[in-house]
Design a protein around this motif. Structure first.
Motif, PDB file in Angstrom:
ATOM      1  N   VAL A 255       0.817  -1.210   0.000  1.00  0.00           N
ATOM      2  CA  VAL A 255       0.000   0.000   0.000  1.00  0.00           C
ATOM      3  C   VAL A 255       0.857   1.269   0.000  1.00  0.00           C
ATOM      4  O   VAL A 255       0.444   2.315  -0.535  1.00  0.00           O
ATOM      5  N   LEU A 256       2.067   1.181   0.561  1.00  0.00           N
ATOM      6  CA  LEU A 256       2.945   2.349   0.582  1.00  0.00           C
ATOM      7  C   LEU A 256       3.684   2.546  -0.736  1.00  0.00           C
ATOM      8  O   LEU A 256       4.277   3.596  -0.965  1.00  0.00           O
ATOM      9  N   ASN A 257       3.654   1.529  -1.591  1.00  0.00           N
ATOM     10  CA  ASN A 257       4.364   1.632  -2.870  1.00  0.00           C
ATOM     11  C   ASN A 257       3.429   1.674  -4.077  1.00  0.00           C
ATOM     12  O   ASN A 257       3.907   1.861  -5.199  1.00  0.00           O
ATOM     13  N   ILE A 258       2.130   1.513  -3.865  1.00  0.00           N
ATOM     14  CA  ILE A 258       1.206   1.508  -5.004  1.00  0.00           C
ATOM     15  C   ILE A 258       1.188   2.864  -5.697  1.00  0.00           C
ATOM     16  O   ILE A 258       0.976   2.949  -6.916  1.00  0.00           O
ATOM     17  N   GLY A 259       1.450   3.934  -4.965  1.00  0.00           N
ATOM     18  CA  GLY A 259       1.497   5.256  -5.580  1.00  0.00           C
ATOM     19  C   GLY A 259       2.599   5.360  -6.620  1.00  0.00           C
ATOM     20  O   GLY A 259       2.426   6.000  -7.672  1.00  0.00           O
ATOM     21  N   ARG A 260       3.751   4.728  -6.352  1.00  0.00           N
ATOM     22  CA  ARG A 260       4.857   4.749  -7.313  1.00  0.00           C
ATOM     23  C   ARG A 260       4.489   3.975  -8.573  1.00  0.00           C
ATOM     24  O   ARG A 260       4.881   4.362  -9.685  1.00  0.00           O
ATOM     25  N   VAL A 261       3.745   2.871  -8.393  1.00  0.00           N
ATOM     26  CA  VAL A 261       3.302   2.096  -9.553  1.00  0.00           C
ATOM     27  C   VAL A 261       2.403   2.948 -10.442  1.00  0.00           C
ATOM     28  O   VAL A 261       2.559   2.986 -11.672  1.00  0.00           O
ATOM     29  N   TYR A 262       1.480   3.661  -9.830  1.00  0.00           N
ATOM     30  CA  TYR A 262       0.586   4.538 -10.581  1.00  0.00           C
ATOM     31  C   TYR A 262       1.371   5.646 -11.283  1.00  0.00           C
ATOM     32  O   TYR A 262       1.080   6.016 -12.419  1.00  0.00           O
ATOM     33  N   GLU A 263       2.359   6.175 -10.568  1.00  0.00           N
ATOM     34  CA  GLU A 263       3.155   7.263 -11.147  1.00  0.00           C
ATOM     35  C   GLU A 263       3.902   6.800 -12.396  1.00  0.00           C
ATOM     36  O   GLU A 263       3.918   7.485 -13.429  1.00  0.00           O
ATOM     37  N   LYS A 264       4.510   5.607 -12.311  1.00  0.00           N
ATOM     38  CA  LYS A 264       5.233   5.071 -13.467  1.00  0.00           C
ATOM     39  C   LYS A 264       4.281   4.739 -14.605  1.00  0.00           C
ATOM     40  O   LYS A 264       4.574   5.018 -15.783  1.00  0.00           O
ATOM     41  N   LEU A 265       3.136   4.154 -14.281  1.00  0.00           N
ATOM     42  CA  LEU A 265       2.153   3.815 -15.307  1.00  0.00           C
ATOM     43  C   LEU A 265       1.608   5.071 -15.968  1.00  0.00           C
ATOM     44  O   LEU A 265       1.441   5.129 -17.197  1.00  0.00           O
ATOM     45  N   GLY A 266       1.344   6.105 -15.147  1.00  0.00           N
ATOM     46  CA  GLY A 266       0.852   7.362 -15.696  1.00  0.00           C
ATOM     47  C   GLY A 266       1.863   8.024 -16.615  1.00  0.00           C
ATOM     48  O   GLY A 266       1.512   8.553 -17.678  1.00  0.00           O
ATOM     49  N   ASN A 267       3.142   8.001 -16.203  1.00  0.00           N
ATOM     50  CA  ASN A 267       4.189   8.583 -17.053  1.00  0.00           C
ATOM     51  C   ASN A 267       4.317   7.834 -18.377  1.00  0.00           C
ATOM     52  O   ASN A 267       4.520   8.430 -19.433  1.00  0.00           O
ATOM     53  N   TRP A 268       4.217   6.503 -18.300  1.00  0.00           N
ATOM     54  CA  TRP A 268       4.347   5.678 -19.501  1.00  0.00           C
ATOM     55  C   TRP A 268       3.206   5.930 -20.484  1.00  0.00           C
ATOM     56  O   TRP A 268       3.403   6.011 -21.688  1.00  0.00           O
ATOM     57  N   LEU A 269       1.983   6.086 -19.940  1.00  0.00           N
ATOM     58  CA  LEU A 269       0.804   6.287 -20.792  1.00  0.00           C
ATOM     59  C   LEU A 269       0.415   7.755 -20.927  1.00  0.00           C
ATOM     60  O   LEU A 269      -0.630   8.061 -21.491  1.00  0.00           O
ATOM     61  N   HIS A 270       1.231   8.661 -20.336  1.00  0.00           N
ATOM     62  CA  HIS A 270       0.980  10.099 -20.409  1.00  0.00           C
ATOM     63  C   HIS A 270      -0.379  10.468 -19.799  1.00  0.00           C
ATOM     64  O   HIS A 270      -1.146  11.265 -20.355  1.00  0.00           O
ATOM     65  N   VAL A 271      -0.662   9.869 -18.630  1.00  0.00           N
ATOM     66  CA  VAL A 271      -1.882  10.175 -17.881  1.00  0.00           C
ATOM     67  C   VAL A 271      -1.463  10.858 -16.581  1.00  0.00           C
ATOM     68  O   VAL A 271      -0.738  10.265 -15.771  1.00  0.00           O
ATOM     69  N   THR A 272      -1.885  12.089 -16.377  1.00  0.00           N
ATOM     70  CA  THR A 272      -1.478  12.841 -15.184  1.00  0.00           C
ATOM     71  C   THR A 272      -2.214  12.324 -13.949  1.00  0.00           C
ATOM     72  O   THR A 272      -3.253  11.667 -14.043  1.00  0.00           O
ATOM     73  N   ALA A 273      -1.675  12.653 -12.770  1.00  0.00           N
ATOM     74  CA  ALA A 273      -2.183  12.122 -11.494  1.00  0.00           C
ATOM     75  C   ALA A 273      -3.678  12.342 -11.276  1.00  0.00           C
ATOM     76  O   ALA A 273      -4.365  11.433 -10.806  1.00  0.00           O
ATOM     77  N   PRO A 274      -4.234  13.522 -11.581  1.00  0.00           N
ATOM     78  CA  PRO A 274      -5.668  13.705 -11.340  1.00  0.00           C
ATOM     79  C   PRO A 274      -6.563  12.746 -12.123  1.00  0.00           C
ATOM     80  O   PRO A 274      -7.734  12.574 -11.783  1.00  0.00           O
ATOM     81  N   TYR A 275      -6.008  12.126 -13.169  1.00  0.00           N
ATOM     82  CA  TYR A 275      -6.794  11.209 -13.999  1.00  0.00           C
ATOM     83  C   TYR A 275      -6.431   9.740 -13.754  1.00  0.00           C
ATOM     84  O   TYR A 275      -6.871   8.864 -14.502  1.00  0.00           O
ATOM     85  N   HIS A 276      -5.665   9.450 -12.707  1.00  0.00           N
ATOM     86  CA  HIS A 276      -5.250   8.081 -12.444  1.00  0.00           C
ATOM     87  C   HIS A 276      -6.433   7.150 -12.168  1.00  0.00           C
ATOM     88  O   HIS A 276      -6.321   5.931 -12.322  1.00  0.00           O
ATOM     89  N   SER A 277      -7.559   7.694 -11.764  1.00  0.00           N
ATOM     90  CA  SER A 277      -8.707   6.844 -11.440  1.00  0.00           C
ATOM     91  C   SER A 277      -9.217   6.076 -12.651  1.00  0.00           C
ATOM     92  O   SER A 277      -9.931   5.081 -12.494  1.00  0.00           O
ATOM     93  N   ILE A 278      -8.841   6.511 -13.846  1.00  0.00           N
ATOM     94  CA  ILE A 278      -9.285   5.792 -15.047  1.00  0.00           C
ATOM     95  C   ILE A 278      -8.766   4.347 -15.029  1.00  0.00           C
ATOM     96  O   ILE A 278      -9.471   3.420 -15.466  1.00  0.00           O
ATOM     97  N   PHE A 279      -7.551   4.129 -14.494  1.00  0.00           N
ATOM     98  CA  PHE A 279      -7.008   2.775 -14.423  1.00  0.00           C
ATOM     99  C   PHE A 279      -7.825   1.903 -13.464  1.00  0.00           C
ATOM    100  O   PHE A 279      -8.116   0.747 -13.749  1.00  0.00           O
ATOM    101  N   ALA A 280      -8.184   2.479 -12.324  1.00  0.00           N
ATOM    102  CA  ALA A 280      -8.951   1.723 -11.327  1.00  0.00           C
ATOM    103  C   ALA A 280     -10.315   1.314 -11.873  1.00  0.00           C
ATOM    104  O   ALA A 280     -10.765   0.177 -11.678  1.00  0.00           O
ATOM    105  N   PHE A 281     -10.980   2.234 -12.571  1.00  0.00           N
ATOM    106  CA  PHE A 281     -12.316   1.925 -13.091  1.00  0.00           C
ATOM    107  C   PHE A 281     -12.263   0.904 -14.234  1.00  0.00           C
ATOM    108  O   PHE A 281     -13.130   0.040 -14.338  1.00  0.00           O
TER     109      PHE A 281
END
Length: 513
Positions: A255-281
């Protein structure tokens, strides 16, 4: 001169009568009870609607359009609110801790209404998020708003924020004593006369409001009769505690490292942090299609596990799904807590242990609910490192004090195991991750009360190695206040009042406690 008058005003406020403190706590409880009960009500009803859409997907293809449209709306709304106010993200508990330590000043009204609306939508959408974290933050903001309306001093404002936090948890889970203990263990780390009476009053009143809305049935109502385990088999509880402690450590790492996973995935797909919820949905859609009963915080899963025996393979599958998608849900940054998801995961682990023991003939099938209860308490104790809160929270939620002895053994063992592997309290670890974003603390001087701990007991004030900007003003011994001098000797159990910068509250408590 102005700051001196403010400190004097704060000191006078600490001497208010018990009746005055109870009255303010009750007022906080009424306000927060109404806010959180309505929050909980809308989440439950909206979630049942969403879960129904998933269950009927095969018969009603139009449900796909409804679900996708709803998720798109939440993604767009969340992105706009999170861009403007980072304090609506996540559970909100680290932000409350930061404010009580003087590290953060939150706009209470903006955060209150934004967290309320977005929290309902996110938690009820089917993501594996809990209502308790946002409920605690909503309660804290309700308490802060009330203090602003009453024009209270900073020390009284912090007391009402703490009271509101406890009231939020009490209303979310019908657990008033756990609400008080959570604030003591997780936020203050000690009992303070300034806040604990008002906090207890707020928790009780908020719980009373919640009971009038949802009834007096415990949140996780278990079978009426759970057979005891023979004392000669109590070694099972010790082994189970070790297992839950190690499992909790793995959860904390994730749980303390899931944010880094999202950050790397967002950078790779060019999705900024405010839109990270798209992956969860997107990732929750297959779970909703194949396992709609596993959606949400996990309340109904816990109840099912207590009544329906499952195979080891099924329990492993349920745990894997709940673990992975709880991380995906929380890492998205949407408002939602981890309390209930942790309890759900713990219940699965407890059922898993019970199923294995059943196969070896070490327990009876009607003892399954006991292990579900133990799994929740031990797993939560390890991750939060708040064992008293874990014990009382689970006991209040299941409504049965007869299991306190086994709960105590498992909870303590899980806590010790977590400590031995150097696991940190998860909310404090989250606060450390939040620290780079915390820039709005205040250097204004304020008054705090702390008990004399073993660290400084028996010593004279002149012998204490204190920072130059720290001033001890008053000493309370045997219920009487006296001005502190260099020769004043401090005794264990007394209280001292200190003038500190608001941003130094946490540092000073760590230094002296």
């Amino acid at each position: 001169m102005k700051q001196s008058q403010q400190i004097q005003k704060e000191f006078k406020s600490t001497s208010r009568s018990i009746l005055s403190q109870v009255s303010r706590g009750a007022l906080v409880g009424l306000v927060v009870g109404a806010i959180v009960s309505s929050f909980r009500f809308f989440i439950e009803h909206f979630f049942h609607f969403v879960q129904g859409l998933y269950k009927d997907l095969g018969r009603s293809p139009i449900n796909w359009i409804i679900i996708l449209s709803m998720y798109l709306f939440i993604i767009l709304l969340a992105s706009q609110l999170i861009k403007k106010n980072q304090n609506v993200k996540g559970s909100g508990i680290p932000q409350v801790e930061a404010e009580l330590k003087g590290l953060l000043q939150i706009d209470w009204w903006t955060t209150l209404w934004q967290k309320y609306i977005l929290g309902i939508l996110a938690i009820a959408s089917g993501l594996m998020l809990g209502r308790e974290g946002p409920s605690i933050q909503l309660g804290a903001m309700g308490g802060k708003g009330l203090s602003k309306k009453l024009a209270l001093s900073p020390v009284e404002e912090r007391a009402l924020i703490a009271s509101g936090s406890a009231a939020g948890l009490a209303a979310a889970f019908n657990a008033p004593i756990a609400g008080l203990l959570f604030v003591v263990e997780e936020v203050y780390h000690h009992f303070s006369r300034v806040f604990w009476i008002s906090t207890l009053a707020a928790s009780l009143v908020a719980n009373f409001v919640s009971l009038n809305v949802f009834g007096q049935t415990p949140v996780l109502n278990m079978p009426d009769h759970i057979p005891h385990i023979d004392l000669s088999s109590y070694w099972i509880f010790l082994a189970m505690g070790i297992f839950l402690g190690l499992s909790g450590y793995l959860y904390e790492i994730a749980v303390l490292n899931i944010g880094r996973v999202y950050e790397k995935l967002g950078n790779w797909l060019h999705v900024t942090a405010p839109y990270h919820s798209i992956f969860a949905f997107l990732l929750i859609l297959p779970i909703g299609f194949y396992f709609p009963h596993l959606l949400g915080g996990g309340h109904h899963l816990v109840l099912d596990l207590a009544h329906i025996p499952l195979s080891v393979q099924t329990l492993f599958l349920y745990f894997a799904i709940r673990f992975i998608w709880s991380m995906i849900s929380y890492g998205s940054g949407l408002p939602g807590g981890i309390f209930l998801p942790i309890l759900a995961l713990g219940s699965v682990l407890g059922a898993l242990v019970a199923t294995v023991l059943l196969q070896f003939g070490l327990i009876h099938s009607n003892q399954l609910p006991l292990f579900v209860i133990l799994g929740m308490s031990g797993y939560f104790s390890a991750i939060s490192k708040a064992p008293l809160t874990a014990m009382i929270l689970v006991t209040e939620m299941v409504g049965d004090v007869r299991t306190l002895m086994p709960i105590g053994l498992v909870t303590l063992t899980a806590y010790i195991t977590m400590d031995l592997v150097k696991g940190a309290p998860v909310y404090e670890a989250m606060l450390e991750q939040l620290m780079p974003e915390v820039t709005s603390g205040s250097d204004v001087l304020t008054l705090i009360e702390i008990p004399v701990s073993e660290k400084i007991a028996g010593r004279q004030v002149r012998d204490l190695d204190l920072p130059r900007d720290l001033l001890i003003t008053t000493h309370q011994h045997n219920g009487k206040n006296s001005t502190v001098h260099g020769s004043t000797r401090l005794y264990l159990g007394d209280s001292i009042y200190l003038v500190v910068k608001e941003t130094d509250i946490g540092r000073v408590k760590e230094l002296l406690l």
